[in-house]
Write a protein that holds these residues in place. Structure first.
Motif, PDB file in Angstrom:
ATOM      1  N   ARG A 183       0.747  -1.241   0.351  1.00 25.86           N
ATOM      2  CA  ARG A 183      -0.007   0.002  -0.065  1.00 25.86           C
ATOM      3  C   ARG A 183       0.938   1.235   0.005  1.00 25.86           C
ATOM      4  O   ARG A 183       2.139   1.288   0.588  1.00 25.86           O
TER       5      ARG A 183
ATOM      6  N   GLY B 188      -8.478   3.270   9.843  1.00 27.95           N
ATOM      7  CA  GLY B 188      -7.553   2.804  10.466  1.00 27.95           C
ATOM      8  C   GLY B 188      -7.996   2.161  11.807  1.00 27.95           C
ATOM      9  O   GLY B 188      -7.081   1.719  12.699  1.00 27.95           O
ATOM     10  N   LYS B 189      -9.172   2.016  12.323  1.00 25.02           N
ATOM     11  CA  LYS B 189      -9.544   1.622  13.577  1.00 25.02           C
ATOM     12  C   LYS B 189      -9.572   0.229  13.828  1.00 25.02           C
ATOM     13  O   LYS B 189      -8.721  -0.143  14.891  1.00 25.02           O
ATOM     14  N   SER B 190      -9.817  -0.840  12.770  1.00 24.70           N
ATOM     15  CA  SER B 190      -9.368  -2.126  12.991  1.00 24.70           C
ATOM     16  C   SER B 190      -7.767  -2.222  12.939  1.00 24.70           C
ATOM     17  O   SER B 190      -7.454  -3.245  13.883  1.00 24.70           O
ATOM     18  N   THR B 191      -7.132  -1.736  12.307  1.00 19.86           N
ATOM     19  CA  THR B 191      -5.670  -1.849  12.137  1.00 19.86           C
ATOM     20  C   THR B 191      -5.140  -1.489  13.625  1.00 19.86           C
ATOM     21  O   THR B 191      -4.474  -2.033  14.000  1.00 19.86           O
TER      22      THR B 191
ATOM     23  N   ASN C 159     -15.088   4.744   7.583  1.00 21.26           N
ATOM     24  CA  ASN C 159     -14.493   3.451   6.951  1.00 21.26           C
ATOM     25  C   ASN C 159     -13.135   3.657   6.382  1.00 21.26           C
ATOM     26  O   ASN C 159     -12.769   4.593   5.795  1.00 21.26           O
ATOM     27  N   GLY C 160     -12.314   2.782   6.919  1.00 18.09           N
ATOM     28  CA  GLY C 160     -10.926   2.753   6.089  1.00 18.09           C
ATOM     29  C   GLY C 160     -10.189   3.755   6.956  1.00 18.09           C
ATOM     30  O   GLY C 160      -8.981   3.839   6.551  1.00 18.09           O
TER      31      GLY C 160
ATOM     32  N   GLN D  26     -14.397  -7.404  13.710  1.00 18.60           N
ATOM     33  CA  GLN D  26     -15.758  -7.123  12.815  1.00 18.60           C
ATOM     34  C   GLN D  26     -16.186  -8.342  12.080  1.00 18.60           C
ATOM     35  O   GLN D  26     -17.461  -8.366  11.968  1.00 18.60           O
TER      36      GLN D  26
END
Ligand SMILES: Nc1ncnc2c1ncn2[C@@H]1O[C@H](COP(=O)(O)OP(=O)(O)OP(=O)(O)O)[C@@H](O)[C@H]1O
Length: 589
Positions: free
Chosen positions: A358, A385-388, A382-383, A428
């Motif tokens: 990326r 960076g929360k889950s990361t 969305n996107g 998620q």
């Protein structure tokens, strides 16, 4: 490519030895017996020929040949028995060899640093390794047949050389082209296999998604079937085209090797005929030579066929082995650091993370401090960076820059297993394990024979009534594709995922969109529970439902991998920033 074959074969041999030493000994013993029997058989046949082709009445000649014929029968019986025992030994080794390699592959994939999944080519190399595993089951048979053919060939050719030294080189020349041809064809097959590996991998994934019962409604109701069938066929056609393009090459190889082999074989028979007709060898020896030539020829063909098969298989096993080596090198080796208990503080200092391939950072210079008893809410588009961020907090990924530390210890220097023993994560996209309800709750924790804690976790997410309604309660298999299995609704599955995290009583509890599929009652219950148990742990909730962040002591808003706002609910709701804007949007319906 060829250079790694001996190493691959050596590893398979060592693995077999470890699995069943006695079966390997039996296998080797049988090969020796097979070879000796072949030599005895040929020598005795040569002895029997002399009286049979000599002078005297038929009865007299047969009587003269009888002792040698008895030896022939005995040697043949011995060879057959050795063959049967070798096949028995093979059946003892092969299933466990396949299980060992298969389990090694599963374990290797499960244990690599999670970042490997995001790297280009990892899935393709894994697919190639799967092929190696599936080939393991023919490896012992191929190797055993190859060794046995070599032994038979050596003994038969030894006898032949004694009869006439000219025959052997000619015979070797007759079979050599077939050997070269088989190896070249195997290489072509392997090249095609390698060229097709990426397409086959995609096809396998598409096939799974298209045919999996879980997605069958979506596939049908959104009229995806035609497209999916087309996709599957198009990928198969692409693989077929590569195979077809290589077919003329293999035909050329086969024809040329057959031609060369045929010419040398004719020469062999011609020389034998010339030796007999010119009286250079007597008739009995010539007759034995015919048998020896046939035996050597058959053994040589077997050497060629099985040698090519071993070569072919070892190419795939080579892929498997290099994947296993690579995976072993990618297993976490983070250092001897130890975590102190309990986890009082987790800190992120200027953490940066970018996924392989990326061009933007998914998390870009985040600093945070979380204390035991605190609930942190993470919100953002969305996107953003929360889950990361949750993956970095749990040490599933290590930051490219900056540090994540638990109680002051950098996770980069700690065995991740000790970190994960204290973590409970509801991701998620969570797994719906095709296991019983009980195992779906307890998976990852030591086995229990007392269901009290399981029911507590089930109660905590309001699932008791639904579980009691299932045909076998906690023993119900949650897999509708399996006979006797049943299925839960989406929201019920999400409750199971939450109960799994709660059952662990973790010191760090992370819930990434934990109630996205739940009814309001379920959602309320989960958030009440999170609050009730928050005192002795650090809790992180990622959510798009901003109302749910009311329970948090601290809220961070993420945009493009950065924290752009943070504070308490009331401050942010009236602060006129992104949070306030998003909150207004969610209420403006
Ligand atoms: N496995 C991956 N490989 C490559 N890029 C990834 C991967 N997972 C996430 N990303 C990228 O990283 C960025 C952050 O993703 P992340 O999943 O952390 O966002 P998020 O805030 O949790 O989004 P959402 O609200 O949709 O769940 C996105 O640009 C995404 O495309």
């Amino acid at each position: 490519m060829c250079a790694r074959i001996p190493a691959v074969l050596g590893r398979i041999a060592r693995l077999s030895w470890r699995i069943d030493r006695r079966a390997v000994q039996l296998l080797v013993g049988c090969q020796v017996v097979t070879g000796v029997s072949a030599a005895v058989l040929l020598t005795a046949t040569a002895r029997a020929m002399e009286p049979v082709l000599g002078a005297g009445s038929a009865g007299h000649r047969l009587r003269g040949a009888l002792p040698a014929l008895l030896v022939v029968a005995l040697a043949a019986a011995l060879a057959r028995t050795a063959g049967a025992l070798a096949s028995y030994a093979d059946r003892r080794i092969t299933p466990r060899l396949t299980t060992e390699t298969d389990s090694a592959l599963v374990e290797a994939v499960c244990r690599v640093e999670a970042v490997a999944y995001a790297e280009d080519g990892f899935a393709d190399r894994r697919e190639a390794a799967e092929m190696g595993v599936s080939r393991t089951h023919v490896m012992v048979t191929d190797a055993q047949r190859f060794v046995s053919a070599v032994i038979r060939m050596v003994t038969a050719s030894g006898v032949l050389s004694v009869l006439n030294p000219l025959m052997l080189p000619l015979l070797l020349l007759a079979v050599l082209p077939a050997g070269v041809g088989a190896v070249l064809s195997a290489r072509v097959d392997y090249e095609i296999h390698y060229a097709n590996v990426a397409d086959r991998n995609v096809r396998g994934m598409m096939r799974w998604w298209a045919t999996e019962a879980r997605y069958s409604d979506e596939v049908r109701a959104n009229s995806m079937t035609d497209y999916l069938v087309y996709w599957h066929r198009a990928l198969s056609d692409r693989c077929d085209r590569r195979s077809l393009a290589a077919a003329p090459r293999t035909l050329r190889i086969a024809l040329l090797s057959a031609l060369a082999g045929g010419v040398f074989l004719l020469a062999t028979w011609g020389v034998l005929a010339w030796l007999a007709v010119s009286g250079r060898v007597d008739l009995a020896v010539a007759a034995t030579a015919v048998i020896a030539v046939q035996t050597t020829l058959a053994a040589l063909s077997q050497v060629v066929v099985n040698g090519a098969a071993v070569f072919h298989t070892s190419l795939y096993l080579g892929d498997m082995q290099s994947f296993l080596d690579d995976a072993a090198a990618r297993a976490p080796r983070r250092g001897p650091g130890r975590l102190t208990a309990p986890v009082d503080e987790i800190r992120l200092d200027q953490v940066v993370y970018r996924y392989p391939g990326r061009d933007k950072n998914a998390v870009d210079g985040v600093s945070l401090a979380l204390r035991r008893g605190q609930i942190l809410a993470v919100v953002g588009a969305n996107g953003s960076g929360k889950s990361t961020l949750t993956r970095l907090l749990t040490g599933v990924y290590l930051p490219d820059k900056g540090a994540v530390s638990w109680n002051g210890t950098d996770l980069a220097g700690v065995d991740p297993v000790t970190v994960w023993a204290r973590t409970g994560l509801v991701p998620q996209i969570f797994a719906q394990w095709p296991l019983r309800v009980r195992e779906n709750v307890t998976l990852g924790q030591p086995r229990t024979h007392d269901d009290t804690a399981v029911w507590e976790a089930v109660d905590a997410v309001g699932l008791r009534e639904a579980v009691e309604d299932l045909p076998a309660g906690l023993d119900t298999l949650l897999a509708r594709d399996i006979f006797g299995g049943t299925e839960l609704s989406g929201g019920q599955w999400q409750r199971v995922a939450c109960s799994r995290a709660l059952y662990r009583r973790p010191e760090l509890l992370i819930l990434d969109e934990p109630t996205s599929q739940m009814d309001p009652q379920g959602e309320h219950q989960i958030f009440e529970k999170i609050k009730a148990i928050s005192a002795d742990r650090i809790t992180i909730v990622v959510t798009h439902r901003l109302e749910n962040t009311r329970i948090a002591d601290h809220i961070v808003v993420m945009e493009h991998g950065r924290i752009t706002e943070q504070g308490r609910y009331d401050d942010l709701a009236h602060g006129g920033g992104t949070f306030a804007e998003l909150l207004e949007l969610s209420q403006d319906r």
